[in-house]
Design an enzyme around this catalytic site. Structure first.
Site, mmCIF file in Angstrom:
data_model
loop_
_atom_site.group_PDB
_atom_site.id
_atom_site.type_symbol
_atom_site.label_atom_id
_atom_site.label_comp_id
_atom_site.label_asym_id
_atom_site.label_seq_id
_atom_site.Cartn_x
_atom_site.Cartn_y
_atom_site.Cartn_z
ATOM 1 N N LYS A 198 0.578 -1.269 0.225
ATOM 2 C CA LYS A 198 -0.038 -0.044 0.039
ATOM 3 C C LYS A 198 0.658 1.451 -0.067
ATOM 4 O O LYS A 198 1.277 1.771 1.315
ATOM 5 C CB LYS A 198 -1.259 0.019 1.213
ATOM 6 C CG LYS A 198 -1.413 1.305 1.309
ATOM 7 C CD LYS A 198 -2.549 1.962 2.268
ATOM 8 C CE LYS A 198 -1.751 2.440 2.862
ATOM 9 N NZ LYS A 198 -1.549 4.023 2.581
ATOM 10 N N GLU A 249 10.344 1.462 10.204
ATOM 11 C CA GLU A 249 11.515 2.424 9.650
ATOM 12 C C GLU A 249 10.421 3.823 9.823
ATOM 13 O O GLU A 249 9.589 4.609 9.325
ATOM 14 C CB GLU A 249 12.183 2.854 7.798
ATOM 15 C CG GLU A 249 12.266 1.816 7.623
ATOM 16 C CD GLU A 249 14.153 1.106 8.174
ATOM 17 O OE1 GLU A 249 14.369 2.341 8.228
ATOM 18 O OE2 GLU A 249 14.496 0.410 8.781
ATOM 19 N N CYS A 301 13.515 11.461 6.264
ATOM 20 C CA CYS A 301 14.187 11.127 7.324
ATOM 21 C C CYS A 301 14.803 10.595 7.815
ATOM 22 O O CYS A 301 16.049 11.319 9.342
ATOM 23 C CB CYS A 301 13.534 9.676 7.162
ATOM 24 S SG CYS A 301 14.639 8.733 6.753
ATOM 25 N N GLU A 361 10.272 16.888 14.980
ATOM 26 C CA GLU A 361 10.924 16.413 13.126
ATOM 27 C C GLU A 361 10.099 17.260 12.908
ATOM 28 O O GLU A 361 8.999 17.393 12.583
ATOM 29 C CB GLU A 361 10.576 14.569 13.071
ATOM 30 C CG GLU A 361 11.116 14.667 11.845
ATOM 31 C CD GLU A 361 10.494 13.104 11.370
ATOM 32 O OE1 GLU A 361 8.620 12.618 11.518
ATOM 33 O OE2 GLU A 361 10.859 12.396 11.058
#
Ligand code: NAD
Length: 509
Positions: free
Chosen positions: A192, A267, A301, A401
């Site tokens: 997906k 991850e 990331c 983040e």
């Protein structure tokens, strides 16, 4: 006066109509049973660029069933590594052949510059080739020292049905960090992509068919986390989840997967620091800092969203990074000269700005940027290259983040202080050190809690070298031999040989 390098012109014309995308289940392209579709508006140009079938529970169920059946009947899991490798190598060739079409769609859906999309899509072929080499090198162990009547083998087997769930920031690249490795191991898959960037994943189905992948081995369902991703996580016919995305969703996946004790490889996010010592090549370091924070508009990331600079050079180094950041080519993603494109959604743009304004309210100094950016003739979903100083380590902009082109600058005096600041994060994805002293670099590499440490470089990666995070940046590894092993199960076969008796346990008097 904000003096930036803005590119407004395009080299490539916008497509006249959106690409239509369907699910790929059991070797067939299908619409959703209820006819639902979702449209993706290009973040850079504001036009609809793809119209995708929007999957529901019916499509997720059908895809999982197809993958389960294909795994259990051995049409892929039991063929030779050589035959699996042959298919993966063909896919690699086809990716290279179709790079331009895929790259344009990747750029239109994500907002990233076309030169970067060409690099990521074309470069992904190498991940498929490397995975093909691994398909031929799976082996376990043998034990021939267990006594004269015993011998044992430790076999490696494909783990089974793998759910692969990917994010929007590197759609085709991250897919290629997972899918060919799972296929090389002999697994079957349900994939997906992010609802925001389905095109290149959906179009990969054409290439898989052309390369000869048997029906049902890779199934692609387009749609949202709910219900599709969630079902791919909870379903008892799935053996493993390989997920890349936010730490918040990763935690949810881990919780749900616990219900059936599936293997989970995650991850997740990062808050990655580059530490700069005075003895480093400071020109190289400044360039790497500009690259680390602006690449993919910081929606990465591995973004080096924090730098920790020795206080003796902090002022001059920051000034140099400001100077270089003004020269980075921001603007129209359809121009090959553009280095940095659009922000993925208006909501995300507002979130980035919220971090910057929050820091200003707490007394930080904006050395460059600090606001949204409108690119003439293109759109308003851009953000200025932004550099922030005068920060405390506990501020949200330093800890969380931001996922934008926003650099937080901190300073240090000693190696110990630099290591402590680098480790002062819930994340542990990557970190970098700039110094010409090998002892400094090694001490840093040993002490910093991160899955990847770069010394005198930033963000170099290779299919051979494992990638992944410590702490809340994830679990398990991706790519390289360690990443490949995630898709393999271990089975021990213990055999009595030679025809002798094993000795009776029950005494009959
Ligand atoms: P996200 O977590 O919002 O979405 C990722 C994927 O998960 C999408 O396909 C989404 O539809 C799906 N999803 C959402 N809710 C779900 C649920 N409840 N169950 C199952 N699936 C669900 O992440 P994003 O915004 O697409 O990507 C950005 C994040 O990804 C950042 O945090 C970034 O750091 C991280 N990321 C990590 C790496 C890495 O390798 N460590 C690489 C790229 C991105």
């Amino acid at each position: 006066m904000l003096d930036l390098n803005i590119i407004t012109e395009a080299d490539i014309a916008l497509p006249t109509q959106p690409v239509e995308l369907r699910h790929f289940i059991n070797g067939t392209w299908v619409d959703s049973a209820d006819g639902a579709v979702s449209e993706r508006v290009s973040p850079s140009h504001g036009v609809v660029v793809s119209r995708a079938a929007k999957g529901g529970a019916a499509e997720a169920e059908a895809a999982i069933l197809a993958a389960r059946t294909a795994f259990d009947d051995g049409r892929w899991s039991r063929i030779s590594g050589k035959d699996r490798a042959a298919v993966l190598l063909k896919v690699a060739d086809l990716i290279e052949h179709h790079t331009e079409r895929l790259a344009i769609l990747e750029t239109l859906e994500s907002g990233k510059p076309i030169s970067q999309s060409r690099g990521e899509v074309g470069g992904a072929a190498d991940l498929w080739r490397y995975a093909a080499s691994l398909a031929r090198s799976i082996h376990g162990d043998s034990h021939n020292t267990l006594g004269p009547d015993m011998v044992a083998m430790v076999l490696k087997e494909p783990i089974g049905v793998v759910s692969i769930i990917t994010p929007w920031n590197f759609p085709f690249w991250i897919l290629s960090q997972k899918l060919p490795f799972a296929l090389a191991a002999g697994c079957t898959c349900v994939v997906k992509p992010s609802e925001m960037t389905p095109a290149t994943t959906a179009l990969l189905a054409d290439l898989l068919v052309e390369a000869g992948l048997p029906a049902g081995v890779c199934n692609i369902v387009l749609g949202y986390g709910l219900p599709v991703g969630s079902l791919m996580t909870s379903h008892k016919a799935v053996d493993m989840i390989s997920f890349t995305g936010s730490t918040a969703v990763g935690k949810k996946i881990s919780e749900i997967a616990a219900g059936t004790l599936k293997k989970v490889a995650l991850e997740l996010g990062g808050k990655n620091a580059q530490v700069i010592f005075p003895d480093a090549d400071l020109e190289d370091a400044a360039d790497a800092v500009a690259f680390g924070v602006h690449f993919n508009v910081g929606q990465c990331c591995n973004s080096s969203s924090r730098i920790i600079v020795h206080e003796d050079i902090a002022e001059a180094f920051t000034a140099r990074v400001v100077d270089l950041s003004r020269k980075v080519a921001y603007g129209n993603p359809l121009n090959p000269k553009t280095q940095v494109g659009a922000i993925v959604t208006a909501e995300h743009q507002a979130k980035i700005d919220g971090y910057v304004q929050g820091a200003v309210a707490e007394g930080a100094d904006i050395r460059l940027g600090g606001a949204a950016l409108t690119v003439a003739g293109v759109g308003a979903q851009f953000y200025q290259p932004t550099i922030v100083t005068g920060l405390r380590p506990d501020m949200a902009i330093v800890q969380e983040e931001v996922f934008g082109p926003v650099l937080s600058v901190l300073t240090f005096r000693t190696l110990e202080e630099a290591i402590a600041l680098a480790n002062d994060s819930v994340y542990g994805l990557s970190a970098g050190v700039w110094s010409n002293d090998i002892h400094t670099c090694l001490a840093f590499a040993r002490e910093v809690q991160a899955g990847t440490i770069w010394t005198n470089t930033w963000m170099d990666g290779f299919p051979e070298v494992a990638f992944g995070g410590m702490k809340q940046s994830g679990q398990g590894r991706e790519i390289g031999r360690y990443g490949f092993e995630e898709f393999l199960e271990v089975k021990s076969v213990v055999m009595r040989v030679g025809g002798g008796s094993r000795g009776k346990w029950v005494s009959e008097g």
